[in-house]
Design a protein around this motif. Structure first.
Motif, PDB file in Angstrom:
ATOM      1  N   VAL A   1       2.165   3.357 -12.352  1.00 30.33           N
ATOM      2  CA  VAL A   1       0.975   3.575 -11.343  1.00 30.33           C
ATOM      3  C   VAL A   1       1.014   2.707 -10.152  1.00 30.33           C
ATOM      4  CG1 VAL A   1      -1.537   3.371 -11.162  1.00 30.33           C
ATOM      5  CG2 VAL A   1      -0.341   4.233 -13.346  1.00 30.33           C
ATOM      6  N   LEU A   2       0.863   3.002  -9.080  1.00 29.07           N
ATOM      7  CA  LEU A   2       0.870   2.361  -7.809  1.00 29.07           C
ATOM      8  C   LEU A   2      -0.405   2.419  -7.005  1.00 29.07           C
ATOM      9  CD1 LEU A   2       3.562   4.318  -8.213  1.00 29.07           C
ATOM     10  CD2 LEU A   2       4.383   3.343  -6.077  1.00 29.07           C
ATOM     11  N   TRP A   3      -0.621   1.335  -6.495  1.00 29.16           N
ATOM     12  CA  TRP A   3      -1.831   1.202  -5.685  1.00 29.16           C
ATOM     13  C   TRP A   3      -1.674   1.578  -4.394  1.00 29.16           C
ATOM     14  CZ3 TRP A   3      -2.546  -2.065  -1.327  1.00 29.16           C
ATOM     15  CH2 TRP A   3      -3.864  -2.011  -0.528  1.00 29.16           C
TER      16      TRP A   3
ATOM     17  N   HIS B   1      -3.026  10.295  -5.282  1.00 27.40           N
ATOM     18  CA  HIS B   1      -4.287  10.353  -5.726  1.00 27.40           C
ATOM     19  C   HIS B   1      -4.921  10.399  -7.159  1.00 27.40           C
ATOM     20  CE1 HIS B   1      -4.492  11.016  -1.512  1.00 27.40           C
ATOM     21  NE2 HIS B   1      -4.089  12.250  -1.620  1.00 27.40           N
ATOM     22  N   LEU B   2      -3.764  10.247  -8.153  1.00 21.68           N
ATOM     23  CA  LEU B   2      -3.906  10.290  -9.394  1.00 21.68           C
ATOM     24  C   LEU B   2      -4.289  11.720  -9.911  1.00 21.68           C
ATOM     25  CD1 LEU B   2      -3.241   8.425 -11.966  1.00 21.68           C
ATOM     26  CD2 LEU B   2      -5.743   7.995 -11.976  1.00 21.68           C
ATOM     27  N   GLY B   3      -4.155  12.532  -8.944  1.00 23.97           N
ATOM     28  CA  GLY B   3      -4.326  13.976  -9.195  1.00 23.97           C
ATOM     29  C   GLY B   3      -5.973  14.265  -9.127  1.00 23.97           C
ATOM     30  N   THR B   4      -6.801  13.402  -8.482  1.00 22.26           N
ATOM     31  CA  THR B   4      -8.150  13.549  -8.760  1.00 22.26           C
ATOM     32  C   THR B   4      -8.595  14.896  -8.470  1.00 22.26           C
ATOM     33  OG1 THR B   4      -8.447  11.204  -7.863  1.00 22.26           O
ATOM     34  CG2 THR B   4     -10.334  12.618  -7.651  1.00 22.26           C
TER      35      THR B   4
ATOM     36  N   ASP C   1       0.062   7.686  -7.567  1.00 27.27           N
ATOM     37  CA  ASP C   1      -0.601   6.470  -6.798  1.00 27.27           C
ATOM     38  C   ASP C   1      -2.175   6.575  -7.055  1.00 27.27           C
ATOM     39  OD1 ASP C   1      -1.999   7.674  -4.557  1.00 27.27           O
ATOM     40  OD2 ASP C   1      -0.063   7.990  -3.669  1.00 27.27           O
ATOM     41  N   LEU C   2      -3.183   5.418  -6.596  1.00 29.26           N
ATOM     42  CA  LEU C   2      -4.474   5.404  -6.686  1.00 29.26           C
ATOM     43  C   LEU C   2      -5.222   5.781  -5.533  1.00 29.26           C
ATOM     44  CD1 LEU C   2      -4.604   2.049  -9.116  1.00 29.26           C
ATOM     45  CD2 LEU C   2      -4.693   4.830  -9.925  1.00 29.26           C
ATOM     46  N   SER C   3      -4.599   6.232  -4.419  1.00 31.06           N
ATOM     47  CA  SER C   3      -5.029   6.365  -3.269  1.00 31.06           C
ATOM     48  C   SER C   3      -6.287   6.988  -3.268  1.00 31.06           C
ATOM     49  CB  SER C   3      -4.086   7.136  -1.971  1.00 31.06           C
ATOM     50  OG  SER C   3      -3.706   8.206  -2.562  1.00 31.06           O
TER      51      SER C   3
ATOM     52  N   ASP D   1       0.835  -1.023   0.049  1.00 26.88           N
ATOM     53  CA  ASP D   1       0.022  -0.036   0.054  1.00 26.88           C
ATOM     54  C   ASP D   1       0.839   1.227  -0.048  1.00 26.88           C
ATOM     55  OD1 ASP D   1      -1.703   2.007   0.444  1.00 26.88           O
ATOM     56  OD2 ASP D   1      -2.924   0.852   1.817  1.00 26.88           O
ATOM     57  N   SER D   2       0.790   1.763  -1.182  1.00 32.78           N
ATOM     58  CA  SER D   2       1.976   3.131  -1.252  1.00 32.78           C
ATOM     59  C   SER D   2       1.382   4.452  -0.663  1.00 32.78           C
ATOM     60  CB  SER D   2       2.159   3.125  -2.749  1.00 32.78           C
ATOM     61  OG  SER D   2       0.854   3.739  -3.542  1.00 32.78           O
ATOM     62  N   HIS D   3       0.288   4.417   0.243  1.00 31.29           N
ATOM     63  CA  HIS D   3      -0.179   5.671   0.540  1.00 31.29           C
ATOM     64  C   HIS D   3      -0.870   5.391   1.950  1.00 31.29           C
ATOM     65  CE1 HIS D   3      -1.215  10.049  -0.278  1.00 31.29           C
ATOM     66  NE2 HIS D   3      -1.528   9.868   0.905  1.00 31.29           N
ATOM     67  N   VAL D   4      -0.285   5.189   3.031  1.00 26.35           N
ATOM     68  CA  VAL D   4      -0.995   5.136   4.253  1.00 26.35           C
ATOM     69  C   VAL D   4      -0.222   6.108   5.278  1.00 26.35           C
ATOM     70  CG1 VAL D   4      -0.932   3.588   6.191  1.00 26.35           C
ATOM     71  CG2 VAL D   4      -1.052   2.621   4.191  1.00 26.35           C
TER      72      VAL D   4
END
Length: 293
Positions: free
Chosen positions: A233-235, A182-185, A204-206, A4-7
């Protein structure tokens, strides 16, 4: 191997203000008290989801928000669980000595990356004050995870949400590995195009992967595949803002179910899934040994 690349590290009663927790958790449907990731909760969540390791993030926003999750706190957690956590320091470039604090966090505390929060600090990620920090990160060979995209934090400055603000940084520091959180959401399409222009950029997809409809997530992944950047791309989840278990399940379904995918796009292959879920993260941190194909 799943990473998990974003905790987020930190505990509600020790680190975060009530106002910040109210604002951030309101969009998740969870109570403010859920903005807490104590040690036992982190490990239990990872075990339940089958997550092997996590990028564990410090968070320095004291100048604006009045609190921080200190580098020392994250380093202590990583030292107790070196087989589970990869620690990321955090600094505020608007405070004197930021580059020196980063160097100390990496060389003395043993952390392995940098997390920055420009919009929370009301400054652009391309502000010249960050450049000493970026140069130090480049010299140390560590990745830099930058918040991009929307946040519900009321003190954040919306002028600095867009991932496109990182373009001059990517150009000025071509050897610096930068992860766009956050993939720039909601600027996911421009974020993918930015990765296509700059090979030192990752995303990342966080939050995005945890909450957006499966068709929206599949569409973004298909776009990344088409542009040749899916391998960057990282989950990630943004835990505790999202659960690891549900997010892992959502990603696994994208390897089997063709229905969410755009016409002409197939589900994730086993190789793509392994890269997104951990292989790319391990490679990015210079630890490919963490990932077993």
């Amino acid at each position: 191997m799943i990473i998990d690349s974003h905790v987020h590290a930190g505990e509600y009663y020790r680190h975060f203000t009530t106002a910040f927790a109210d604002q951030m958790m309101a969009t998740t449907g969870m109570p403010p008290e859920a903005l807490s990731a104590p040690e036992a909760k982190l490990i239990a969540e990872m075990d339940a989801a089958g997550v092997d390791r996590a990028f564990l993030l410090a968070f320095d926003v004291r100048r604006v928000e009045g609190f921080s999750v200190p580098n020392e706190f994250v380093a202590e957690l990583c030292a107790r669980h070196p087989d589970r956590f990869i620690g990321f320091a955090s600094v505020d470039a608007a405070t004197p000595g930021a580059a020196d604090r980063l160097r100390h966090a990496i060389t003395e505390l043993g952390l392995s990356g940098l997390k920055t929060a420009p919009c929370y600090l009301r400054m652009s990620p391309a502000d010249p004050r960050w450049y000493d920090v970026y140069e130090t990160a480049r010299e140390l060979g560590i990745p830099v995870l930058v918040h991009t995209g929307y946040t519900p934090a009321k003190n954040a400055d919306g002028r600095y949400f867009s991932p496109l603000l990182l373009e001059p940084v990517a150009r000025d520091f071509p050897d610096l590995k930068i992860i766009l959180a956050h993939l720039g959401t909601p600027w996911t399409g421009p974020c993918v195009e930015l990765l296509a222009r700059h090979p030192n950029l990752y995303a990342d997809l966080s939050i995005f992967g945890s909450y957006r409809p499966p068709a929206t997530v599949a569409g973004a992944l298909a776009h990344a595949r088409e542009r040749g950047v899916l391998d960057r791309v990282l989950w990630g989840t943004d835990f505790p803002f999202a659960t690891m278990t549900e997010s892992v399940d959502r990603m696994a379904r994208l390897t089997k179910d063709s229905e969410p995918w755009p016409d002409g796009s197939a589900p994730l292959t086993p190789e793509e899934y392994r890269a997104v879920m951990g292989g790319t993260a391990a490679r990015l941190t210079g630890r490919p040994d963490l990932f077993t194909p």
